[in-house]
Write an enzyme that holds these catalytic residues in place. Sequence first.
Site, PDB file in Angstrom:
ATOM      1  N   SER A   9      -5.856  -1.928  17.417  1.00 25.31           N
ATOM      2  CA  SER A   9      -5.632  -1.619  16.010  1.00 25.31           C
ATOM      3  C   SER A   9      -6.683  -2.313  15.144  1.00 25.31           C
ATOM      4  O   SER A   9      -6.772  -3.541  15.110  1.00 25.31           O
ATOM      5  CB  SER A   9      -4.242  -2.075  15.580  1.00 25.31           C
ATOM      6  OG  SER A   9      -4.158  -1.982  14.174  1.00 25.31           O
ATOM      7  N   HIS A  34      -6.851   2.605  17.018  1.00 23.49           N
ATOM      8  CA  HIS A  34      -5.669   2.906  16.199  1.00 23.49           C
ATOM      9  C   HIS A  34      -5.974   2.513  14.754  1.00 23.49           C
ATOM     10  O   HIS A  34      -6.430   1.400  14.479  1.00 23.49           O
ATOM     11  CB  HIS A  34      -4.487   2.100  16.745  1.00 23.49           C
ATOM     12  CG  HIS A  34      -3.181   2.333  16.059  1.00 23.49           C
ATOM     13  ND1 HIS A  34      -2.365   3.417  16.343  1.00 23.49           N
ATOM     14  CD2 HIS A  34      -2.513   1.624  15.116  1.00 23.49           C
ATOM     15  CE1 HIS A  34      -1.264   3.348  15.613  1.00 23.49           C
ATOM     16  NE2 HIS A  34      -1.331   2.271  14.842  1.00 23.49           N
ATOM     17  N   ASP A  36      -4.430   2.159  10.970  1.00 27.85           N
ATOM     18  CA  ASP A  36      -3.181   2.019  10.223  1.00 27.85           C
ATOM     19  C   ASP A  36      -3.414   2.285   8.753  1.00 27.85           C
ATOM     20  O   ASP A  36      -4.162   1.559   8.094  1.00 27.85           O
ATOM     21  CB  ASP A  36      -2.635   0.592  10.393  1.00 27.85           C
ATOM     22  CG  ASP A  36      -2.055   0.379  11.770  1.00 27.85           C
ATOM     23  OD1 ASP A  36      -1.139   1.134  12.142  1.00 27.85           O
ATOM     24  OD2 ASP A  36      -2.528  -0.531  12.476  1.00 27.85           O
ATOM     25  N   MET A  38      -1.736   2.570   5.034  1.00 32.55           N
ATOM     26  CA  MET A  38      -0.547   2.099   4.306  1.00 32.55           C
ATOM     27  C   MET A  38      -0.697   2.391   2.810  1.00 32.55           C
ATOM     28  O   MET A  38      -1.793   2.264   2.268  1.00 32.55           O
ATOM     29  CB  MET A  38      -0.402   0.587   4.494  1.00 32.55           C
ATOM     30  CG  MET A  38      -0.383   0.166   5.955  1.00 32.55           C
ATOM     31  SD  MET A  38      -0.109  -1.597   6.091  1.00 32.55           S
ATOM     32  CE  MET A  38      -0.212  -1.784   7.876  1.00 32.55           C
ATOM     33  N   HIS A  68      -2.348   6.433  12.152  1.00 32.93           N
ATOM     34  CA  HIS A  68      -0.924   6.163  11.912  1.00 32.93           C
ATOM     35  C   HIS A  68      -0.694   6.101  10.407  1.00 32.93           C
ATOM     36  O   HIS A  68      -1.066   5.121   9.754  1.00 32.93           O
ATOM     37  CB  HIS A  68      -0.582   4.829  12.610  1.00 32.93           C
ATOM     38  CG  HIS A  68       0.822   4.361  12.402  1.00 32.93           C
ATOM     39  ND1 HIS A  68       1.215   3.077  12.696  1.00 32.93           N
ATOM     40  CD2 HIS A  68       1.932   4.994  11.942  1.00 32.93           C
ATOM     41  CE1 HIS A  68       2.497   2.933  12.427  1.00 32.93           C
ATOM     42  NE2 HIS A  68       2.954   4.076  11.961  1.00 32.93           N
ATOM     43  N   MET A  70       1.405   5.447   7.425  1.00 33.10           N
ATOM     44  CA  MET A  70       2.625   4.808   6.902  1.00 33.10           C
ATOM     45  C   MET A  70       2.683   5.114   5.414  1.00 33.10           C
ATOM     46  O   MET A  70       2.394   4.273   4.556  1.00 33.10           O
ATOM     47  CB  MET A  70       2.574   3.295   7.187  1.00 33.10           C
ATOM     48  CG  MET A  70       2.838   2.974   8.653  1.00 33.10           C
ATOM     49  SD  MET A  70       2.304   1.315   9.114  1.00 33.10           S
ATOM     50  CE  MET A  70       0.597   1.654   9.529  1.00 33.10           C
ATOM     51  N   MET A 139       7.937   2.159  16.771  1.00 36.51           N
ATOM     52  CA  MET A 139       7.534   0.889  16.155  1.00 36.51           C
ATOM     53  C   MET A 139       8.355  -0.235  16.783  1.00 36.51           C
ATOM     54  O   MET A 139       9.589  -0.174  16.810  1.00 36.51           O
ATOM     55  CB  MET A 139       7.786   0.919  14.639  1.00 36.51           C
ATOM     56  CG  MET A 139       6.816   1.759  13.824  1.00 36.51           C
ATOM     57  SD  MET A 139       5.065   1.361  14.021  1.00 36.51           S
ATOM     58  CE  MET A 139       5.013  -0.389  13.639  1.00 36.51           C
ATOM     59  N   ASP A 177       3.948   0.097  19.207  1.00 39.19           N
ATOM     60  CA  ASP A 177       3.083  -0.474  18.177  1.00 39.19           C
ATOM     61  C   ASP A 177       3.816  -1.620  17.486  1.00 39.19           C
ATOM     62  O   ASP A 177       4.858  -1.405  16.859  1.00 39.19           O
ATOM     63  CB  ASP A 177       2.738   0.629  17.166  1.00 39.19           C
ATOM     64  CG  ASP A 177       1.797   0.168  16.065  1.00 39.19           C
ATOM     65  OD1 ASP A 177       1.314  -0.977  16.115  1.00 39.19           O
ATOM     66  OD2 ASP A 177       1.552   0.990  15.149  1.00 39.19           O
TER      67      ASP A 177
HETATM   68  C1  DX5 Z   1       1.908  -2.485  11.787  1.00 39.71           C
HETATM   69  C2  DX5 Z   1       0.871  -1.550  12.356  1.00 39.71           C
HETATM   70  C3  DX5 Z   1       0.331  -1.992  13.655  1.00 39.71           C
HETATM   71  C4  DX5 Z   1      -0.367  -3.335  13.639  1.00 39.71           C
HETATM   72  C5  DX5 Z   1      -0.084  -3.959  14.973  1.00 39.71           C
HETATM   73  O1  DX5 Z   1       2.491  -1.902  10.675  1.00 39.71           O
HETATM   74  O2  DX5 Z   1       1.425  -0.261  12.535  1.00 39.71           O
HETATM   75  O3  DX5 Z   1      -0.521  -1.004  14.213  1.00 39.71           O
HETATM   76  O4  DX5 Z   1      -1.759  -3.235  13.471  1.00 39.71           O
HETATM   77  O5  DX5 Z   1      -0.594  -5.254  14.959  1.00 39.71           O
HETATM   78  P1  DX5 Z   1      -0.070  -6.368  15.955  1.00 39.71           P
HETATM   79  O6  DX5 Z   1      -0.478  -5.953  17.343  1.00 39.71           O
HETATM   80  O7  DX5 Z   1      -0.750  -7.596  15.471  1.00 39.71           O
HETATM   81  O8  DX5 Z   1       1.423  -6.416  15.806  1.00 39.71           O
HETATM   82 ZN    ZN Z   2       0.141   1.293  13.653  1.00 40.33          ZN
END
Ligand code: DX5
Ligand code: ZN
Length: 218
Positions: A9, A34, A36, A38, A68, A70, A139, A177
């Site tokens: 990620s 990956h 993320d 947000m 991903h 969110m 998750m 994840d």
């Molecule tokens: C959290 C993200 C993850 C995050 C995971 O909301 O969806 O992808 O980057 O990071 P670690 O492995 O540090 O939990």
């Molecule tokens: Zn993620």
Amino acid sequence: MHDALLAPSLLAGDHANLAASAREITALGLPCVHLDIMDGHFVPNLSFGPETLAALRRAGCRLFFDTHLMLSEPNRYVDAFAQAGADRITIHIEPAYDQIGTLLRIRQLKRQAGIALNPATPAAAVEALLAQVDLVLVMTVQPGFGGQAFRPEMLPKIEALAAWRRERNLHFRIEVDGGIDAENAVSCRAAGADVFVVGTSFFRAPDRAAFAAAIARL
Ligand code: DX5
Ligand code: ZN
């Protein structure tokens, strides 16, 4: 059974030089990153947007972009992410929007479609969608931040999804994840997971190649 795939990620990478962090992934021979996204609404944090993906592509990054979202209204952004270079677009089941129409739109855009579940959301919430997705993201922390502790109580959810996959002869991947490390990845694999998103444990690993090899052996 799908091979175990590591998806580092970029959230845990260097935000002043994400292209360099992506190159570290490529240098290990890994195929996937990956990303993320947000919105400060569905989750209480902000990260990056489609322009970041486009800039990584312009910088020469050819990794598979496992994206991903969110977001409270992912339906408004799937076209922009597809255009920016996303290969798979995963949307959450929880917010109120046209989930089925959005999954269809992602496939119309010739991208893989994923559906994600928060820790509090039961597997049954996505049961009716399983034939329409390429991936289910379980998750294993509350989304929004990297570096949280893995929740082992998510393992039965992974098992339930894997059982449906088997019984119905479906081929979607199961991705985990949040808080994943080399130890709990073993339990996730045994439960049926095959894509392992890793932020903190990957980027902070003293030996990333050894970490990647351990996941590949699962
Ligand atoms: C959290 C993200 C993850 C995050 C995971 O909301 O969806 O992808 O980057 O990071 P670690 O492995 O540090 O939990
Ligand atoms: Zn993620």
